[in-house]
Design a protein around this motif. Structure first.
Motif, PDB file in Angstrom:
ATOM      1  N   ALA A  15       0.861  -1.169   0.000  1.00 55.71           N
ATOM      2  CA  ALA A  15       0.000   0.000   0.000  1.00 55.71           C
ATOM      3  C   ALA A  15       0.905   1.229   0.000  1.00 55.71           C
ATOM      4  O   ALA A  15       2.002   1.200   0.558  1.00 55.71           O
ATOM      5  CB  ALA A  15      -0.883   0.015   1.232  1.00 55.71           C
ATOM      6  N   ASN A  57      -4.428   1.242  -1.975  1.00 56.29           N
ATOM      7  CA  ASN A  57      -4.013  -0.136  -1.713  1.00 56.29           C
ATOM      8  C   ASN A  57      -3.157  -0.658  -2.866  1.00 56.29           C
ATOM      9  O   ASN A  57      -2.928   0.026  -3.867  1.00 56.29           O
ATOM     10  CB  ASN A  57      -5.227  -1.015  -1.449  1.00 56.29           C
ATOM     11  N   TRP A  58      -2.688  -1.901  -2.738  1.00 50.88           N
ATOM     12  CA  TRP A  58      -1.708  -2.438  -3.669  1.00 50.88           C
ATOM     13  C   TRP A  58      -2.209  -2.459  -5.114  1.00 50.88           C
ATOM     14  O   TRP A  58      -1.449  -2.256  -6.045  1.00 50.88           O
ATOM     15  CB  TRP A  58      -1.312  -3.864  -3.255  1.00 50.88           C
ATOM     16  N   ASP A 107      -2.586  -5.054   3.075  1.00 51.84           N
ATOM     17  CA  ASP A 107      -3.557  -5.274   2.009  1.00 51.84           C
ATOM     18  C   ASP A 107      -4.562  -4.128   1.907  1.00 51.84           C
ATOM     19  O   ASP A 107      -5.259  -4.018   0.923  1.00 51.84           O
ATOM     20  CB  ASP A 107      -4.330  -6.574   2.249  1.00 51.84           C
ATOM     21  N   GLY A 108      -4.639  -3.308   2.936  1.00 61.82           N
ATOM     22  CA  GLY A 108      -5.628  -2.245   2.973  1.00 61.82           C
ATOM     23  C   GLY A 108      -5.045  -0.896   2.627  1.00 61.82           C
ATOM     24  O   GLY A 108      -4.112  -0.788   1.838  1.00 61.82           O
ATOM     25  N   VAL A 109      -5.631   0.137   3.226  1.00 62.95           N
ATOM     26  CA  VAL A 109      -5.158   1.506   3.027  1.00 62.95           C
ATOM     27  C   VAL A 109      -4.898   2.092   4.419  1.00 62.95           C
ATOM     28  O   VAL A 109      -5.751   2.795   4.968  1.00 62.95           O
ATOM     29  CB  VAL A 109      -6.184   2.357   2.255  1.00 62.95           C
TER      30      VAL A 109
END
Length: 122
Positions: free
Chosen positions: A33, A52-53, A102-104
């Motif tokens: 991220a 995110n990614w 995996d998130g923000v």
């Protein structure tokens, strides 16, 4: 490990626009991220925007909603911050950062660039 370099700061009048870029090294850029932070003189560093990614999720601080847009290009190992309708209170050093998430996330970033100065004149 990721190394980050910000490009694109400068001086702009209020109401104007700037686009910041962040170039990342490393083959695993797409796993991180990414976020933009800023620090004004005499103030703490604050979260501005994150992505995110995959680029499918984004989050902006309330102070920049509707004016700033974060985006990324994983093929180019780059993340961007488009800043429109700039205000004098947007002045500060802007930092690009990477987070193994995996998130923000809005805090706890693992890697940081050296920063680029943005100055908005009234």
């Amino acid at each position: 490990q990721v190394q980050l370099v910000e490009i694109g700061g400068g001086l702009v009048q209020a109401g104007g626009s700037l686009r910041l870029s962040c170039a990342a090294s490393g083959r695993t850029f797409s796993r991180y991220a990414m976020g933009w932070f800023r620090q004004a003189p005499g103030k703490e560093r604050e979260f501005v925007a994150g992505i995110n990614w995959s680029g499918g999720s984004r989050y902006n601080a309330d102070s920049v909603k509707g004016r700033f847009t974060i985006s990324r290009d994983n093929a180019r190992n780059a993340v961007y911050l488009q800043m429109n309708s700039l205000k004098p209170e947007d002045t500060g050093v802007y930092y690009c950062a990477a987070h193994q998430s995996d998130g923000v996330p809005t805090w706890g970033y693992d890697y940081w660039g050296q920063g680029t100065q943005v100055t908005v004149s009234s």
